[in-house]
Write a protein that holds these residues in place. Sequence first.
Motif, mmCIF file in Angstrom:
data_model
loop_
_atom_site.group_PDB
_atom_site.id
_atom_site.type_symbol
_atom_site.label_atom_id
_atom_site.label_comp_id
_atom_site.label_asym_id
_atom_site.label_seq_id
_atom_site.Cartn_x
_atom_site.Cartn_y
_atom_site.Cartn_z
ATOM 1 N N THR A 1 -1.977 14.507 -1.425
ATOM 2 C CA THR A 1 -0.886 15.056 -1.484
ATOM 3 C C THR A 1 0.084 14.007 -1.196
ATOM 4 O O THR A 1 1.371 13.875 -1.797
ATOM 5 C CB THR A 1 -0.595 16.416 -0.600
ATOM 6 N N ARG A 2 0.234 13.707 -0.161
ATOM 7 C CA ARG A 2 1.093 12.411 0.343
ATOM 8 C C ARG A 2 1.317 11.268 -0.558
ATOM 9 O O ARG A 2 2.144 10.874 -0.795
ATOM 10 C CB ARG A 2 0.801 11.866 1.973
ATOM 11 N N THR A 3 -0.009 10.998 -1.293
ATOM 12 C CA THR A 3 0.002 9.668 -1.946
ATOM 13 C C THR A 3 0.925 10.264 -3.274
ATOM 14 O O THR A 3 1.612 9.395 -3.735
ATOM 15 C CB THR A 3 -1.349 9.317 -2.542
ATOM 16 N N ARG A 4 0.671 11.435 -3.873
ATOM 17 C CA ARG A 4 1.355 11.888 -5.274
ATOM 18 C C ARG A 4 2.900 11.927 -4.817
ATOM 19 O O ARG A 4 3.610 11.613 -5.635
ATOM 20 C CB ARG A 4 0.845 13.403 -5.337
ATOM 21 N N GLU A 5 3.125 12.587 -3.700
ATOM 22 C CA GLU A 5 4.723 12.412 -3.267
ATOM 23 C C GLU A 5 5.140 11.174 -3.301
ATOM 24 O O GLU A 5 6.565 11.040 -3.649
ATOM 25 C CB GLU A 5 4.848 13.281 -2.105
ATOM 26 N N SER A 6 4.377 10.134 -2.873
ATOM 27 C CA SER A 6 5.117 8.848 -2.402
ATOM 28 C C SER A 6 5.250 8.189 -3.827
ATOM 29 O O SER A 6 6.271 7.659 -4.233
ATOM 30 C CB SER A 6 4.125 7.994 -1.836
ATOM 31 N N LEU A 7 4.310 8.481 -4.796
ATOM 32 C CA LEU A 7 4.335 7.989 -6.156
ATOM 33 C C LEU A 7 5.336 8.441 -6.802
ATOM 34 O O LEU A 7 6.133 7.730 -7.734
ATOM 35 C CB LEU A 7 3.061 8.275 -6.967
ATOM 36 N N LYS A 8 5.692 9.689 -6.746
ATOM 37 C CA LYS A 8 6.985 10.374 -7.064
ATOM 38 C C LYS A 8 8.357 9.909 -6.684
ATOM 39 O O LYS A 8 9.121 9.729 -7.638
ATOM 40 C CB LYS A 8 6.763 12.045 -7.059
ATOM 41 N N THR A 9 8.322 9.828 -5.466
ATOM 42 C CA THR A 9 9.437 9.273 -4.786
ATOM 43 C C THR A 9 9.878 7.967 -5.413
ATOM 44 O O THR A 9 11.115 7.489 -5.501
ATOM 45 C CB THR A 9 9.399 9.472 -3.208
ATOM 46 N N LYS A 10 8.970 7.022 -5.391
ATOM 47 C CA LYS A 10 9.011 5.915 -6.021
ATOM 48 C C LYS A 10 9.175 5.482 -7.457
ATOM 49 O O LYS A 10 9.535 4.537 -7.775
ATOM 50 C CB LYS A 10 7.914 4.881 -5.549
ATOM 51 N N ARG A 11 8.977 6.767 -8.095
ATOM 52 C CA ARG A 11 8.946 6.719 -9.673
ATOM 53 C C ARG A 11 7.775 5.772 -10.052
ATOM 54 O O ARG A 11 8.027 4.895 -11.059
ATOM 55 C CB ARG A 11 10.167 6.502 -10.240
ATOM 56 N N GLU A 12 6.615 5.616 -9.552
ATOM 57 C CA GLU A 12 5.617 4.815 -9.946
ATOM 58 C C GLU A 12 4.359 5.450 -10.471
ATOM 59 O O GLU A 12 4.221 6.662 -10.175
ATOM 60 C CB GLU A 12 5.119 3.801 -8.649
ATOM 61 N N PRO B 1 0.834 -1.038 -0.114
ATOM 62 C CA PRO B 1 0.264 0.066 -0.028
ATOM 63 C C PRO B 1 0.987 1.236 -0.082
ATOM 64 O O PRO B 1 1.993 1.225 0.605
ATOM 65 C CB PRO B 1 -0.772 -0.172 1.221
ATOM 66 N N LEU B 2 0.514 2.269 -0.591
ATOM 67 C CA LEU B 2 0.930 3.633 -0.590
ATOM 68 C C LEU B 2 1.273 4.168 0.795
ATOM 69 O O LEU B 2 2.532 4.673 0.975
ATOM 70 C CB LEU B 2 0.459 4.308 -1.589
ATOM 71 N N MET B 3 0.383 4.079 1.625
ATOM 72 C CA MET B 3 0.291 4.249 2.820
ATOM 73 C C MET B 3 -0.900 3.981 3.656
ATOM 74 O O MET B 3 -1.823 3.627 3.091
ATOM 75 C CB MET B 3 0.238 6.113 2.810
#
Length: 123
Positions: free
Chosen positions: A46-57, A20-22
């Motif tokens: 916002t946190r989900t978007r940042e998590s996706l960007k960080t993981k490049r997913e 899960p992303l979070m």
Amino acid sequence: VLGNCRTESRSLDVTTPMQPLMEDEGRKEEGPTQGPTKAQVEDMITRTRESLKTKREMALGHVIYAALDHASAAISHPDETLKKGYEMYKAKSDNEWLSEARLVVQNVWVWAQNNKIKVSLMV
């Protein structure tokens, strides 16, 4: 089980399970009829978007996985699904359901007025 969809490889990795992303912190302490506040939803987005960007997913793999998870639960346990649906229905009065239906219709109407080309293409 769907795996991570990496943008650099442009392929779907189905060999590793998705995490899960979070955690869904906004819904753990709430009652059956109360959802997260608008601020909580915006924060989760916002946190989900940042998590996706960080993981490049990309989110698509996560969305598909979540949809399949919900569908399999509903198919595997239809009695629980019907019970939860009935409880959700009984948790609100007829006036609350009508109010929500009117709000959905109003939102769709506003969207349609602001997206006339999309509506034309859809029709």
